[in-house]
Scaffold this motif. Structure first.
Motif, mmCIF file in Angstrom:
data_model
loop_
_atom_site.group_PDB
_atom_site.id
_atom_site.type_symbol
_atom_site.label_atom_id
_atom_site.label_comp_id
_atom_site.label_asym_id
_atom_site.label_seq_id
_atom_site.Cartn_x
_atom_site.Cartn_y
_atom_site.Cartn_z
ATOM 1 N N ASP A 1 0.895 -1.568 -0.142
ATOM 2 C CA ASP A 1 -0.561 -0.020 -0.106
ATOM 3 C C ASP A 1 0.811 1.644 -0.556
ATOM 4 N N ALA A 2 2.075 0.975 0.059
ATOM 5 C CA ALA A 2 3.239 2.393 -0.056
ATOM 6 C C ALA A 2 2.900 2.870 -1.353
ATOM 7 N N PRO A 3 2.917 4.265 -1.396
ATOM 8 C CA PRO A 3 2.805 5.170 -2.474
ATOM 9 C C PRO A 3 3.973 4.497 -3.579
ATOM 10 N N ASP A 4 3.372 4.661 -4.898
ATOM 11 C CA ASP A 4 4.316 4.366 -6.135
ATOM 12 C C ASP A 4 5.727 5.373 -6.408
ATOM 13 N N SER A 5 5.830 6.702 -5.624
ATOM 14 C CA SER A 5 6.697 7.328 -5.486
ATOM 15 C C SER A 5 8.011 7.196 -3.988
ATOM 16 N N ALA A 6 6.945 6.202 -3.498
ATOM 17 C CA ALA A 6 8.180 5.696 -2.297
ATOM 18 C C ALA A 6 9.604 5.107 -2.556
ATOM 19 N N ARG B 1 6.650 -5.127 -6.315
ATOM 20 C CA ARG B 1 6.534 -3.534 -6.756
ATOM 21 C C ARG B 1 7.296 -2.556 -7.633
#
Length: 188
Positions: free
Chosen positions: A72-77, A136
């Motif tokens: 669930d972490a943002p794609d940008s993380a 991811r």
């Protein structure tokens, strides 16, 4: 004894931990754990495969939390930031169980078989994190390195947190260890 026993799993866990602390893991039997919990051996085996698993019953839930948080972490993380978010989520769960965690850790440290089982649990968590990072889009070896580093951060912070002399929160200690890791790798 009635057919349905409320919180049987929790009672078995508490009884086992008490007995392991009092008498040692090797000297404690499943029958004694069940008796202390006010349950039957049959009920014990409905919840746990063996007396070791009482101490590791939450491993699946912890793995699910790690995987869900990284997913669930943002794609940008950045990969390490996604893993750090998972470690913080886990810290929130453990914080209210500090006394239990200290007692559990003391039992594990006192027994080679349990230490081995703990290492297997940590390896499984690392593998799950690496798989999630690969999903991811994180390539190898970055996915495996990040997962292993995350588990190392968690392990070191957790060991500091269960130390009686330490009063810092687990989240704070995870942050400190993570910053130390970043400093070590930045200097490379």
């Amino acid at each position: 004894m009635g057919r349905w026993e409320p919180n049987a799993r929790g009672r078995l866990e508490q009884a086992a931990l008490e007995l392991y602390s009092e008498r040692g893991f090797e000297q404690t039997t499943v029958a004694e754990i069940a008796k202390r919990a006010g349950l039957t051996e049959r009920t014990f085996f409905r919840h746990y495969a063996d007396k070791r698993e009482v101490l590791f019953g939450g491993a699946g839930s912890l793995e699910e939390l790690f995987v869900r948080t990284v997913t669930d972490a943002p794609d940008s993380a950045a990969p390490l930031d996604a893993v750090a978010a998972a470690l913080d989520a886990a810290a929130a769960l453990f914080e209210e169980r500090r006394a239990h965690s200290r007692q559990r850790q003391a039992v594990i440290v006192a027994n080679a078989e349990l230490r081995e089982r703990e290492l297997i649990k940590l390896a499984s968590l690392s593998a799950a994190l690496a798989d999630t990072l690969r999903r991811r889009g994180v390539a190898e070896p970055a996915a495996s390195l990040t997962a292993e580093a995350g588990i190392a951060v968690f392990k070191i912070a957790f060991e500091r947190w269960v130390d009686e002399a330490n009063q810092s929160s687990l989240s704070h200690l995870i942050g400190e260890v993570l910053e130390e890791l970043r400093a070590v790798t930045a200097g490379a």
